[in-house]
Design a protein around this motif. Structure first.
Motif, PDB file in Angstrom:
ATOM      1  N   LYS A  56     -59.689 -23.369  -1.824  1.00  0.00           N
ATOM      2  CA  LYS A  56     -60.175 -21.971  -0.888  1.00  0.00           C
ATOM      3  C   LYS A  56     -60.998 -22.669  -0.060  1.00  0.00           C
ATOM      4  O   LYS A  56     -61.457 -23.853  -0.453  1.00  0.00           O
ATOM      5  N   GLU A  57     -60.652 -21.768   0.635  1.00  0.00           N
ATOM      6  CA  GLU A  57     -62.009 -22.979   1.919  1.00  0.00           C
ATOM      7  C   GLU A  57     -63.049 -21.745   2.367  1.00  0.00           C
ATOM      8  O   GLU A  57     -63.179 -20.713   1.680  1.00  0.00           O
ATOM      9  N   SER A  58     -64.116 -22.745   2.306  1.00  0.00           N
ATOM     10  CA  SER A  58     -65.496 -21.581   2.894  1.00  0.00           C
ATOM     11  C   SER A  58     -66.400 -22.156   2.975  1.00  0.00           C
ATOM     12  O   SER A  58     -66.165 -23.942   3.624  1.00  0.00           O
ATOM     13  N   LYS A  59     -67.432 -21.990   3.828  1.00  0.00           N
ATOM     14  CA  LYS A  59     -68.241 -22.287   4.410  1.00  0.00           C
ATOM     15  C   LYS A  59     -69.497 -23.130   4.062  1.00  0.00           C
ATOM     16  O   LYS A  59     -69.986 -22.355   3.286  1.00  0.00           O
ATOM     17  N   PHE A  60     -70.038 -24.056   4.454  1.00  0.00           N
ATOM     18  CA  PHE A  60     -71.080 -24.735   4.191  1.00  0.00           C
ATOM     19  C   PHE A  60     -71.628 -25.552   5.556  1.00  0.00           C
ATOM     20  O   PHE A  60     -70.675 -26.280   5.808  1.00  0.00           O
ATOM     21  N   GLU A  62     -72.014 -24.510   7.897  1.00  0.00           N
ATOM     22  CA  GLU A  62     -70.997 -23.974   9.644  1.00  0.00           C
ATOM     23  C   GLU A  62     -70.124 -25.029   9.249  1.00  0.00           C
ATOM     24  O   GLU A  62     -69.333 -25.435  10.410  1.00  0.00           O
ATOM     25  N   THR A  64     -66.176 -26.011   7.043  1.00  0.00           N
ATOM     26  CA  THR A  64     -65.164 -24.701   7.018  1.00  0.00           C
ATOM     27  C   THR A  64     -65.179 -26.245   6.155  1.00  0.00           C
ATOM     28  O   THR A  64     -65.031 -27.491   6.244  1.00  0.00           O
ATOM     29  N   ASP A  66     -62.776 -27.052   1.728  1.00  0.00           N
ATOM     30  CA  ASP A  66     -62.093 -26.646   1.204  1.00  0.00           C
ATOM     31  C   ASP A  66     -62.400 -27.222  -1.016  1.00  0.00           C
ATOM     32  O   ASP A  66     -62.761 -27.991  -1.002  1.00  0.00           O
ATOM     33  N   THR A  67     -62.655 -26.456  -1.249  1.00  0.00           N
ATOM     34  CA  THR A  67     -62.823 -26.333  -2.598  1.00  0.00           C
ATOM     35  C   THR A  67     -62.188 -25.815  -3.366  1.00  0.00           C
ATOM     36  O   THR A  67     -61.361 -24.892  -3.763  1.00  0.00           O
ATOM     37  N   ASP A  69     -60.040 -24.589  -6.626  1.00  0.00           N
ATOM     38  CA  ASP A  69     -60.626 -23.424  -7.895  1.00  0.00           C
ATOM     39  C   ASP A  69     -60.898 -24.025  -9.088  1.00  0.00           C
ATOM     40  O   ASP A  69     -60.569 -23.625 -10.520  1.00  0.00           O
ATOM     41  N   VAL A  74     -63.921 -31.064  -3.744  1.00  0.00           N
ATOM     42  CA  VAL A  74     -63.972 -30.556  -2.494  1.00  0.00           C
ATOM     43  C   VAL A  74     -63.500 -31.850  -1.125  1.00  0.00           C
ATOM     44  O   VAL A  74     -63.901 -32.734  -1.541  1.00  0.00           O
ATOM     45  N   GLU A  80     -64.703 -33.353   9.375  1.00  0.00           N
ATOM     46  CA  GLU A  80     -65.936 -32.609   8.500  1.00  0.00           C
ATOM     47  C   GLU A  80     -67.117 -33.169   7.594  1.00  0.00           C
ATOM     48  O   GLU A  80     -68.258 -32.938   7.835  1.00  0.00           O
TER      49      GLU A  80
END
Ligand SMILES: [Zn+2]
Length: 102
Positions: A56-60, A62, A64, A66-67, A69, A74, A80
């Motif tokens: 799942k893409e998430s912002k950290f 600013e 992006t 992929d984490t 589930d 990560v 990145e």
């Protein structure tokens, strides 16, 4: 006078963490390569290279990321990690990586 010593000490710490980050980057490059291989294989919906988890893409900070589930791994696209380590949290990130990969 104490300030000068403190500045020098901070400089050494930054260099130390920079080296830590470099080592972490080298270790992560293998993982990033695996991630890239998975993309090259044509998995458009992101699957975790380590198992059957979904990324799942998430912002950290600013950036992006992929984490997974399932395994909470990560994954970073090219560039990145460099973006993350450039932030102030880079030291935190480097510490986290060097702690979890030993
Ligand atoms: Zn996973």
């Amino acid at each position: 006078m104490a300030d000068i010593l403190d500045d020098r000490r901070k400089g050494l710490e930054e260099e130390y963490f920079h080296r830590q980050n470099q080592a972490a980057i080298e270790k992560l490059r293998d993982k990033m390569k695996v991630s890239q291989d998975a993309k090259d294989a044509g998995t458009s919906s992101m699957k975790c290279p380590r198992g059957d988890g979904n990324l799942k893409e998430s912002k950290f900070e600013e950036v992006t990321i992929d984490t997974c589930d399932k395994c909470a791994g990560v994954w970073l696209d090219s560039g990145e990690l460099e973006q993350l380590t450039r932030h102030d949290s880079g030291n935190w990130f480097g510490r986290m990586l060097s702690g979890s990969t030993e």
